[in-house]
Structure formats: structure tokens, C-alpha cells
Design a protein around this motif. Structure first.
Motif, PDB file in Angstrom:
ATOM      1  N   TRP A 102       0.830  -1.207   0.000  1.00 21.07           N
ATOM      2  CA  TRP A 102       0.000   0.000   0.000  1.00 21.07           C
ATOM      3  C   TRP A 102       0.869   1.264   0.000  1.00 21.07           C
ATOM      4  O   TRP A 102       0.481   2.287  -0.583  1.00 21.07           O
ATOM      5  N   VAL A 105       1.638   1.863  -3.530  1.00 23.20           N
ATOM      6  CA  VAL A 105       0.462   2.379  -4.231  1.00 23.20           C
ATOM      7  C   VAL A 105       0.323   3.875  -3.967  1.00 23.20           C
ATOM      8  O   VAL A 105       0.059   4.668  -4.893  1.00 23.20           O
ATOM      9  N   ASP A 106       0.514   4.279  -2.707  1.00 21.89           N
ATOM     10  CA  ASP A 106       0.435   5.706  -2.350  1.00 21.89           C
ATOM     11  C   ASP A 106       1.494   6.517  -3.093  1.00 21.89           C
ATOM     12  O   ASP A 106       1.211   7.607  -3.611  1.00 21.89           O
ATOM     13  N   MET A 123      -3.167  -6.048  -5.756  1.00 24.98           N
ATOM     14  CA  MET A 123      -3.684  -5.746  -4.423  1.00 24.98           C
ATOM     15  C   MET A 123      -4.815  -6.700  -4.053  1.00 24.98           C
ATOM     16  O   MET A 123      -4.995  -7.038  -2.887  1.00 24.98           O
ATOM     17  N   ASP A 135      -8.299  -3.244   4.466  1.00 22.87           N
ATOM     18  CA  ASP A 135      -7.698  -3.564   3.173  1.00 22.87           C
ATOM     19  C   ASP A 135      -8.762  -3.774   2.098  1.00 22.87           C
ATOM     20  O   ASP A 135      -8.570  -3.403   0.933  1.00 22.87           O
ATOM     21  N   LYS A 138     -10.018  -0.266   1.214  1.00 26.91           N
ATOM     22  CA  LYS A 138      -9.011   0.464   0.440  1.00 26.91           C
ATOM     23  C   LYS A 138      -8.931  -0.061  -0.993  1.00 26.91           C
ATOM     24  O   LYS A 138      -8.760   0.715  -1.942  1.00 26.91           O
ATOM     25  N   THR A 139      -9.083  -1.375  -1.148  1.00 26.10           N
ATOM     26  CA  THR A 139      -9.040  -1.958  -2.482  1.00 26.10           C
ATOM     27  C   THR A 139     -10.251  -1.526  -3.300  1.00 26.10           C
ATOM     28  O   THR A 139     -10.132  -1.200  -4.489  1.00 26.10           O
TER      29      THR A 139
END
Length: 254
Positions: A102, A105-106, A123, A135, A138-139
């Protein structure tokens, strides 16, 4: 041997040739030879973003340190691209470090690099290693803001994660996300949803899935028929269970 022959000849050699051999080493699982070749490439000045990306892809299969590779890359003023970040994310997820994935990804989004279907799929793979509601959320948000078109594997993986959490609210939210993207659930996905809603005592949602499946002309399997009948019986809806059974018998004679 071909590379050695090329190096000994009068034909000019370039980074592309070295990258091809590096790729062969890593795809063959020969990390040691790959690392030795990469060290030679750096010494000769024949490295580019593709070289580092190739090495990063190999880091998910062995002891290569993805963070060290990224640091080395930046030290040479080479900017990570979409392939770089997807490789970093995949390496982190493969090693079950979802938090690090993550982080990448950020960084990817902050740098303005497009998150694609492959990023989301990686992810999603990470959800197999975690039961975190955060999670899953967020996905879902990543898929929505990236406007990617989910494929069947991605859909089933997220639905399975929601089912493991026994979270009907998130299951419905995931389903809506995919519907909004125009994706039609597979027969397997419909069966999974009907079974999950039935176990959660949400018969209306189970019936809705059943109706939706039939209207979309998705042919139910024996297992999906069984899931629907079981959902109805467990929730005291014997008439609905009988209707599903009659539907099954009718299709058997078609």
C-alpha cells in the motif's frame, strides 16, 4: 554464450542486448547469474529503467531486496514508472507485506503514475493473505478512483475476501462497484453470493442475485441450485425453495 560472442565481436553492443540476457536469467530462475550480470551492466554503464524493472520482477521469486533495488535506481537518477511500481507492489504482496504494498500504491498515485488493472489485481491477490476490513475498503476505493474494468478473477477474489469476513455490507458494496463498471458476475460468483447471503440470513439479497442471474441468462450449475434451495430452506422460505427446485427440474428436461 551468445552475449559473450557479441562482446568479443566488432558489433556494437547496447543496453537492450544486456537486458534480454538479464531477463532470460531471471525467468530461468538463475538469480545468481542475473545478479552477476546486473553488476557487470552497472560497471559498464549499460543500465536503464528496463534493467531495474527486469530485476524487480525477479525479486518476487527470490532473495533480491526490492527496496535496495529501488534505492539504487533512484541513486542513478532513473525515475520509477508504472512497471516499476507494479513490480514493487507484486514483490511486497508475494512476501505477504501488504502494508508495504500500500505504501508503493500511495507513492505511485502521489507521483501521478496511473494505477491500472494490473495494480488492482495485485492488491486483490493481497486480500488472500489478510482478513482486514480496512484492506478490503481500500481496495474497493482504489478500483473506483482508478476507473479500471475488473475481470472475473478480480471480482471473485474480492467477493471471496468479503465472504471470509462474513460482512454482508461490504459484500454488497463490492457487488455494486462491479455492477457500476458494467461487469457481469460469472456463474461461480453468483453461486458464491447466493450462498453467502443465505448464510447471513439475507434472503432478499439471495433472491435478488438468483433473479438477476436468470434475467442475464447465466445458466446455474448444480451447486448454485443447491445454494439457492439451501438459502431458502434455512430462512424458512419453503415456497421459494420449491420454486427453485421446480426451476431445476424444468431445466433438466430442456
Amino acid at each position: 554464450d551468445l552475449l559473450k560472442e557479441l562482446e568479443d565481436s566488432d558489433v556494437p553492443i547496447d543496453t537492450t542486448a544486456y537486458n534480454c540476457v538479464l531477463d532470460v536469467c531471471l525467468k530461468s530462475g538463475d538469480l545468481r547469474s542475473g545478479q552477476q550480470l546486473f553488476a557487470k551492466m552497472k560497471m559498464l554503464g549499460f543500465v536503464d529503467v528496463i534493467s531495474f524493472n527486469t530485476l524487480l520482477k525477479g525479486s518476487s521469486k527470490g532473495p533480491l531486496d526490492a527496496m535496495a533495488i529501488l534505492s539504487d535506481m533512484r541513486a542513478r537518477d532513473l525515475e520509477p514508472n508504472q512497471v516499476t511500481y507494479n513490480s514493487l507492489i507484486n514483490a511486497a504482496v508475494t512476501k505477504r507485506n501488504v502494508a508495504l504494498a500500500w505504501t508503493f500504491v500511495d507513492e505511485m498515485e502521489t507521483a501521478g503514475i496511473e494505477v491500472d488493472n494490473f495494480t488492482c489485481s495485485i492488491m486483490m491477490k493481497g486480500l488472500k493473505h489478510t482478513s482486514s476490513r480496512d484492506d478490503v475498503d481500500k481496495t474497493l476505493r482504489l478500483i473506483e478512483r482508478s476507473h479500471v474494468c475488473p475481470d472475473e478473477v478480480l471480482v471473485n477474489t474480492l467477493l471471496d475476501a468479503c465472504i471470509r469476513l462474513r460482512d454482508v455490507k461490504r459484500l454488497t458494496s463490492a457487488l455494486n462497484t462491479f455492477r457500476n463498471s458494467g461487469v457481469v458476475p460469472s456463474e461461480h460468483a453468483y453461486g458464491t453470493l447466493i450462498r453467502a447471503y443465505g448464510q447471513a440470513r439475507c434472503l432478499d439479497q439471495a433472491k435478488s442475485m438468483w433473479t438477476d442471474m436468470l434475467e442475464r441468462q447465466v445458466r446455474p450449475s448444480e451447486a448454485t441450485f443447491a445454494s439457492m434451495i439451501e438459502a431458502c430452506v434455512n430462512n424458512g422460505a419453503l415456497d421459494d425453495a420449491l420454486a427453485a427446485l421446480k426451476e431445476k427440474i424444468g431445466r433438466a428436461h430442456v
